[in-house]
Design an enzyme around this catalytic site. Structure first.
Site, short mmCIF file in Angstrom:
data_model
loop_
_atom_site.label_atom_id
_atom_site.label_comp_id
_atom_site.label_asym_id
_atom_site.label_seq_id
_atom_site.Cartn_x
_atom_site.Cartn_y
_atom_site.Cartn_z
N LYS A 94 -5.45 61.03 53.22
CA LYS A 94 -5.67 59.71 53.83
C LYS A 94 -6.14 59.86 55.28
O LYS A 94 -6.97 59.05 55.75
CB LYS A 94 -4.40 58.87 53.76
N TYR A 120 4.99 62.42 50.35
CA TYR A 120 3.57 62.04 50.33
C TYR A 120 2.67 63.25 50.56
O TYR A 120 1.55 63.30 50.06
CB TYR A 120 3.33 60.96 51.38
#
Length: 255
Positions: free
Chosen positions: A161, A154
């Protein structure tokens, strides 16, 4: 609760296909009584075809959140369809491939900057573009993914995020005096086009199915869509700056 959003005017961004979380949020919002306007980026003709699959076909406005002209013209474009907005869904995220897949230590700043601009800063950009249309009681909702740990592959999207969560807190602070709420929904993994573009995303899927106390259906975005609609509604009037998890309870479980 079929009239949860009765009379509400909702702008939904980020629809790519009818598997998108944004599509299911728009569908749930319409079923709850809302009038929905969509934005699309890139293949606008595809988004318009997808819009025809909603219970009521919704108008589509072109919006590239990296294009200031699009942002500056968004309020006027929305006014062609509705006279204001009660809610906005920010379902926009992107990271170049070099920012994903285990390349964290080697990613160039230009790729990191793109990930942060599109996935986090754009929530502020969208909020400011829609601000002339919003009034007291309106709601901004963004799409999050758990970033309290480092997920395989990720990489810089996880950093983006985290920046999105911080951005939301500051939006809540600065728009709260105008009666505008800003919150995030941290969704469990759903098999969308965006998810498939993340290398190693299948490792997320396996963990969620095994460890979520309520269980987790990777092919059903409906629970996430319903959570979005709850935050867009009037039923959480004192909730802002919050991350609401719609993940089957996975985030609360230990190893």
């Amino acid at each position: 609760m079929s009239n949860l959003l009765e009379g509400k005017r909702i702008l939904v961004t980020g629809i790519i296909t009818d598997a998108s979380i944004a599509f299911h949020a728009a569908k749930a919002a319409q079923e709850a009584g809302a009038t929905v306007v969509l934005t699309g980026f890139g293949r606008l003709s595809l988004v318009k075809r997808v819009a025809q699959r909603l219970p009521q076909e919704a108008p589509v406005i072109e919006l590239d959140v990296q294009n200031q002209e699009h942002l500056d013209g968004l309020a006027d474009a929305v006014r062609e369809h509705v006279d204001g907005l009660d809610g906005v869904l920010h379902s926009i995220g992107f990271a170049p491939m070099d920012a994903l897949g285990g390349n964290f230590l080697n990613t160039e700043w230009s790729d990191v900057a793109t990930a942060v601009e599109v996935s986090a800063y754009s929530f502020k950009s969208l909020a400011m573009a829609c601000r002339p249309l919003l009034g007291p009681g309106s709601s901004l909702v963004g799409m999050d993914f758990d970033n309290t740990v480092a997920w395989p592959g990720y990489d810089w999207m996880g950093v983006a995020k985290a920046a999105l969560e911080a951005t939301t807190r500051y939006l809540a602070r600065d728009l709260g005096p105008e009666g505008i709420r800003a919150n995030l929904v941290a969704a469990g993994p759903v098999r969308t086009m965006a998810a498939k573009s993340i290398p190693g995303f299948d490792t997320f899927e396996e963990a969620w199915v095994q460890r979520s106390p309520l269980g987790w259906d990777l092919g059903d975005p409906t629970p996430v869509a319903k959570t979005i609609c709850a935050l867009l509604s009037d039923w959480l009037p004192a909730t802002t700056g919050e991350v609401v998890h719609a993940d089957g309870g996975y985030h609360a479980m230990g190893a």
